[in-house]
Design a protein around this motif. Structure first.
Motif, PDB file in Angstrom:
ATOM      1  N   ARG A  48      42.205  40.788  38.508  1.00 46.11           N
ATOM      2  CA  ARG A  48      42.061  39.354  38.229  1.00 46.11           C
ATOM      3  C   ARG A  48      41.784  38.566  39.503  1.00 46.11           C
ATOM      4  NH1 ARG A  48      39.841  37.579  34.477  1.00 46.11           N
ATOM      5  NH2 ARG A  48      40.765  35.554  34.789  1.00 46.11           N
ATOM      6  N   LEU A  49      42.350  39.013  40.610  1.00 51.04           N
ATOM      7  CA  LEU A  49      42.074  38.369  41.902  1.00 51.04           C
ATOM      8  C   LEU A  49      40.567  38.296  42.124  1.00 51.04           C
ATOM      9  CD1 LEU A  49      42.704  37.476  44.893  1.00 51.04           C
ATOM     10  CD2 LEU A  49      42.799  39.918  45.429  1.00 51.04           C
ATOM     11  N   VAL A  50      39.903  39.404  41.959  1.00 45.91           N
ATOM     12  CA  VAL A  50      38.450  39.453  42.177  1.00 45.91           C
ATOM     13  C   VAL A  50      37.716  38.689  41.077  1.00 45.91           C
ATOM     14  CG1 VAL A  50      36.449  40.999  42.202  1.00 45.91           C
ATOM     15  CG2 VAL A  50      38.502  41.573  43.516  1.00 45.91           C
ATOM     16  N   GLU A  51      38.085  38.927  39.853  1.00 47.70           N
ATOM     17  CA  GLU A  51      37.376  38.305  38.731  1.00 47.70           C
ATOM     18  C   GLU A  51      37.482  36.782  38.747  1.00 47.70           C
ATOM     19  OE1 GLU A  51      38.859  40.303  35.235  1.00 47.70           O
ATOM     20  OE2 GLU A  51      38.246  42.263  36.035  1.00 47.70           O
ATOM     21  N   THR A  56      34.579  31.472  40.177  1.00 48.14           N
ATOM     22  CA  THR A  56      34.469  30.156  40.822  1.00 48.14           C
ATOM     23  C   THR A  56      33.197  30.012  41.658  1.00 48.14           C
ATOM     24  OG1 THR A  56      35.673  30.802  42.831  1.00 48.14           O
ATOM     25  CG2 THR A  56      36.989  29.986  40.966  1.00 48.14           C
ATOM     26  N   LEU A  57      32.425  31.080  41.782  1.00 53.86           N
ATOM     27  CA  LEU A  57      31.225  31.025  42.621  1.00 53.86           C
ATOM     28  C   LEU A  57      30.133  30.182  41.985  1.00 53.86           C
ATOM     29  CD1 LEU A  57      30.858  34.764  43.732  1.00 53.86           C
ATOM     30  CD2 LEU A  57      32.014  32.899  44.947  1.00 53.86           C
ATOM     31  N   SER A  58      29.310  29.622  42.818  1.00 50.25           N
ATOM     32  CA  SER A  58      28.143  28.898  42.327  1.00 50.25           C
ATOM     33  C   SER A  58      27.116  29.921  41.825  1.00 50.25           C
ATOM     34  CB  SER A  58      27.525  28.068  43.461  1.00 50.25           C
ATOM     35  OG  SER A  58      26.960  28.940  44.441  1.00 50.25           O
ATOM     36  N   PRO A  98      45.509  35.222  47.261  1.00 49.89           N
ATOM     37  CA  PRO A  98      45.102  34.768  48.598  1.00 49.89           C
ATOM     38  C   PRO A  98      43.772  34.029  48.505  1.00 49.89           C
ATOM     39  CG  PRO A  98      44.670  37.113  48.358  1.00 49.89           C
ATOM     40  CD  PRO A  98      45.393  36.673  47.115  1.00 49.89           C
ATOM     41  N   ASP A  99      43.565  33.109  49.404  1.00 49.28           N
ATOM     42  CA  ASP A  99      42.262  32.449  49.473  1.00 49.28           C
ATOM     43  C   ASP A  99      41.254  33.467  49.972  1.00 49.28           C
ATOM     44  OD1 ASP A  99      43.161  29.955  48.636  1.00 49.28           O
ATOM     45  OD2 ASP A  99      43.732  29.381  50.675  1.00 49.28           O
ATOM     46  N   LEU A 100      40.122  33.527  49.319  1.00 47.43           N
ATOM     47  CA  LEU A 100      39.049  34.425  49.734  1.00 47.43           C
ATOM     48  C   LEU A 100      37.778  33.618  49.944  1.00 47.43           C
ATOM     49  CD1 LEU A 100      39.416  37.464  47.265  1.00 47.43           C
ATOM     50  CD2 LEU A 100      40.056  37.405  49.679  1.00 47.43           C
ATOM     51  N   ALA A 101      37.245  33.683  51.133  1.00 54.83           N
ATOM     52  CA  ALA A 101      35.923  33.095  51.366  1.00 54.83           C
ATOM     53  C   ALA A 101      34.907  33.962  50.625  1.00 54.83           C
ATOM     54  CB  ALA A 101      35.617  33.084  52.868  1.00 54.83           C
ATOM     55  N   PHE A 102      33.745  33.419  50.392  1.00 60.54           N
ATOM     56  CA  PHE A 102      32.700  34.150  49.669  1.00 60.54           C
ATOM     57  C   PHE A 102      32.475  35.538  50.272  1.00 60.54           C
ATOM     58  CE2 PHE A 102      28.127  35.239  49.432  1.00 60.54           C
ATOM     59  CZ  PHE A 102      28.059  35.484  48.073  1.00 60.54           C
ATOM     60  N   GLU A 103      32.358  35.616  51.585  1.00 57.32           N
ATOM     61  CA  GLU A 103      32.094  36.892  52.252  1.00 57.32           C
ATOM     62  C   GLU A 103      33.270  37.855  52.103  1.00 57.32           C
ATOM     63  OE1 GLU A 103      30.093  33.431  54.120  1.00 57.32           O
ATOM     64  OE2 GLU A 103      32.194  33.904  53.765  1.00 57.32           O
TER      65      GLU A 103
END
Length: 194
Positions: A48-51, A56-58, A98-103
């Protein structure tokens, strides 16, 4: 090759993630239904973290990850199906993502896809477990089936392709994998059998 660096730099995280997650019981064929349900729940929260971050990505960011075929790799719903077959419900999780930046998301995807590779071996072991075999609760672990190796190979190709176009993101990709492993480790520590 980013995949080689990911493997090397996350090995300590990977090893720690396996601690306390019923590896001995899985290998020995003694994993109970309750232990398996907890194992699945921990994997649910990791997936779920990844999904959720992917959701939320554009559209532009999702297009950058097109080669990863994320939609075909979404698996958390399968864990819910397996838990239902085990007559278990998903327990709450108080561990914030955790907060994950796009990269960094790319590195986190590496962790979930790597767990699918390991899950294939776990699936084979659990099918021999008399307490679990008749439950038919292996949708998550058996998701890729005999094509697990092929899915992993395609993932690594997509990862290397992404990296070739974004070499400046290397450290962030590594950091994202570490964050995903650390999150799983925290969830494992926080979720125990009563």
């Amino acid at each position: 090759m980013i995949s080689k660096r990911l493997k090397e730099e996350t090995t300590p995280h990977h090893n720690k993630a396996e601690e306390g997650n019923f590896n001995t019981e899985i290998r020995q064929g003694t994993l109970s239904v309750e232990q398996y349900a907890l194992f699945l729940q921990r994997n649910y929260w990791l997936n779920r973290l990844v999904e959720e971050h992917y959701g939320t990505l554009s559209d532009e960011q999702k297009a950058e990850l097109k080669e990863f075929d994320i939609q075909a790799r979404i698996k958390s719903h399968l864990i819910l199906e397996d838990l239902k077959k085990l007559d278990t419900t998903l327990s709450g999780n108080n561990m914030p993502y955790p907060d994950l930046a796009f990269e960094e998301l790319v590195g986190a995807i590496y962790v979930t896809e790597g767990s699918s590779l390991g899950g294939h071996m776990i699936h084979k072991a659990l099918q021999k477990n008399s307490e679990l075999a008749d439950k038919d609760a292996f949708s998550f672990l058996g998701f890729y089936g005999d094509k697990t190796g092929l899915y992993w190979k395609k993932f690594i190709e997509a990862l290397e392709g992404y990296y070739a176009a974004h070499t400046e993101d290397e450290d962030k990709i590594i950091e994202g994998a570490k964050k995903a492993f650390d999150y799983f480790i925290d969830v494992t520590k926080a979720t125990k059998l009563n």
